[in-house]
Design an enzyme around this catalytic site. Structure first.
Site, mmCIF file in Angstrom:
data_model
loop_
_atom_site.group_PDB
_atom_site.id
_atom_site.type_symbol
_atom_site.label_atom_id
_atom_site.label_comp_id
_atom_site.label_asym_id
_atom_site.label_seq_id
_atom_site.Cartn_x
_atom_site.Cartn_y
_atom_site.Cartn_z
ATOM 1 N N HIS A 209 -20.353 51.590 51.707
ATOM 2 C CA HIS A 209 -19.338 52.478 51.117
ATOM 3 C C HIS A 209 -19.280 52.435 49.594
ATOM 4 C CE1 HIS A 209 -17.082 48.709 51.077
ATOM 5 N NE2 HIS A 209 -16.199 49.262 50.275
HETATM 6 N N1 UDP Z 1 -13.857 46.065 58.534
HETATM 7 C C1 UDP Z 1 -13.293 46.498 59.735
HETATM 8 N N2 UDP Z 1 -13.808 47.615 60.329
HETATM 9 C C2 UDP Z 1 -14.881 48.305 59.833
HETATM 10 C C3 UDP Z 1 -15.450 47.845 58.613
HETATM 11 C C4 UDP Z 1 -14.903 46.731 57.977
HETATM 12 O O1 UDP Z 1 -12.353 45.887 60.234
HETATM 13 O O2 UDP Z 1 -15.313 49.310 60.434
HETATM 14 C C5 UDP Z 1 -13.282 44.890 57.854
HETATM 15 C C6 UDP Z 1 -14.272 43.784 57.589
HETATM 16 O O3 UDP Z 1 -14.402 42.894 58.650
HETATM 17 C C7 UDP Z 1 -13.717 43.105 56.373
HETATM 18 C C8 UDP Z 1 -13.038 44.232 55.621
HETATM 19 O O4 UDP Z 1 -12.848 45.291 56.566
HETATM 20 O O5 UDP Z 1 -12.751 42.157 56.763
HETATM 21 C C9 UDP Z 1 -13.888 44.669 54.444
HETATM 22 O O6 UDP Z 1 -13.447 45.850 53.970
HETATM 23 P P1 UDP Z 1 -14.286 46.732 52.950
HETATM 24 O O7 UDP Z 1 -15.713 46.662 53.304
HETATM 25 O O8 UDP Z 1 -13.608 48.052 52.936
HETATM 26 O O9 UDP Z 1 -13.940 46.045 51.572
HETATM 27 P P2 UDP Z 1 -14.722 45.056 50.617
HETATM 28 O O10 UDP Z 1 -15.001 43.812 51.348
HETATM 29 O O11 UDP Z 1 -15.952 45.777 50.190
HETATM 30 O O12 UDP Z 1 -13.758 44.857 49.503
#
Ligand code: UDP
Length: 361
Positions: A209
């Protein structure tokens, strides 16, 4: 002590859940602590917001600022205007922000200008990449934070380098891992498990993303075609983030191995990760979860603010080209999983440490 807790986006919800539990535990022990939960409305899709409140038993927010989408500045400004009103009407002793999204920075600035102390959970992490909006949010937030709660020794060292007072830095561990530990016994197969004919240990999970990977349709297609090829006979489950979905809207490629899905709730997503062969992602949080679960993770980025996931954990930073990913993946196929460990204090107790420290202030 009255704390206002701010949450705006999916990773925030996962981080505040155990903090609220720790507060409620101390309340039932008779501690003088209360909280007010403010949802800024940065993420508002059911899949990215409500589902997490329901599954992680997060109480309904006391207030929802409903800012929704917008450019970086429009969104940040809207959060600031609404949060200033929220704090004026509902005074508190401390504003607690988590992570590195626009809500984190916007609410920290508003609180500080109203002479309210700021606590930042997941302070001090740095990618060194100023093209990432999150890096700017981290630096600005930490420059006005009163209580820094860090996930790693590296994060603490970063803050010291920036001149933070060592007395205000508390290495407590990782609240994301608190949530994982508390919910591991509740994880459950996603609805599509049987339809996709998934076999435990024999599929790959993909999430993408970040603008650097998804904003250019042609290069995203090239990346997906590369992943489709390298998977050979393994299925690739791809819960598609709304940002990525919008870019792929007109893509009409017949992928052999990639199975597209909606963004998953926490319990189904962690089931998918825990039972996978490997994960390909550009998420920081997922590289932490795969580290604790011992699942090989390939991060499609040129840098990481979470170096311990690579030095101690299972993460391999592969850059953003499919060729690099293919080389790194080939090594996994050839040599099997490499040895890994769990970073210090990623033990499921970070939130309790945070609340105990705040209660002593
Ligand atoms: N996550 C989820 N469902 C999904 C994709 C991600 O529950 O379909 C969870 C994942 O396990 C993690 C969090 O969302 O705990 C990460 O979110 P994201 O990738 O949006 O944020 P980043 O880590 O890049 O800040």
């Amino acid at each position: 002590m009255k704390i206002t807790i701010v949450a705006g986006a999916r990773p925030n919800f996962i981080k505040i859940a155990p903090i609220i539990k720790a507060i409620e535990k101390r309340q039932s022990d008779g501690a003088n602590i209360s909280y007010r939960l403010v949802h800024t409305g940065q993420h508002y899709d059911k899949n990215l917001s409500d589902t997490f409140f329901e599954e992680l038993n997060i109480p309904h927010p006391h207030s929802n600022l409903e800012v929704k989408s917008g450019s970086q500045s429009v969104q940040t400004a809207a959060i600031m205007v609404a949060f200033e009103m929220e704090l004026t009407e509902n005074p508190c002793n401390l504003v607690l922000v988590v992570g590195d999204v626009n809500s984190t920075m916007a609410c920290a600035i508003v609180a500080k200008k109203m002479n309210i102390k700021v606590a930042h959970v997941e302070a001090g992490i740095r990618s060194g990449d100023m093209r990432m909006p999150e890096e700017i949010n981290r630096i600005v937030t930490d420059s006005i934070t009163d209580y820094f709660f860090t996930t790693s020794v590296t994060a603490t060292e970063n803050l010291l380098k920036y001149g933070a007072n060592p007395e205000n830095i508390h290495f407590v561990g990782n609240v994301m891992i608190d949530t994982l530990t508390q919910n591991l016994s509740r994880i459950a197969k996603p609805e599509f498990w049987d339809d996709f004919n998934l076999v435990t240990g024999d599929y790959i999970v993909l999430t993408l993303h970040r603008p650097s990977n998804v904003d250019e349709e042609k290069s995203l297609q090239k990346l997906l075609l590369g992943i489709d090829r390298l998977a050979c006979d393994k299925k690739v489950v791809f819960p598609v983030h709304p940002r990525t979905k919008a870019i792929l809207e007109n893509t009409n490629i017949d992928f052999k191995n990639i199975f597209f899905a909606e963004p998953q709730g926490y319990l189904a997503f962690m089931y998918l990760i825990k039972n996978s062969f490997a994960v390909i992602t550009d998420s920081g949080g997922i590289s932490e979860e795969t580290t604790v679960l011992g699942i090989p993770c390939f991060t499609m980025r040129e840098n990481t603010e979470r170096p311990e996931t690579e030095t101690i954990g299972t993460n391999t930073l592969v850059g953003i080209t499919v060729e690099n990913l293919e080389n790194a993946y080939a090594k996994l196929i050839q040599n099997g999983k490499r040895e890994s460990g769990i970073p210090e204090l990623w033990d499921g107790k970070a939130s309790e440490r945070i609340i105990d420290i705040l209660l002593k202030k």
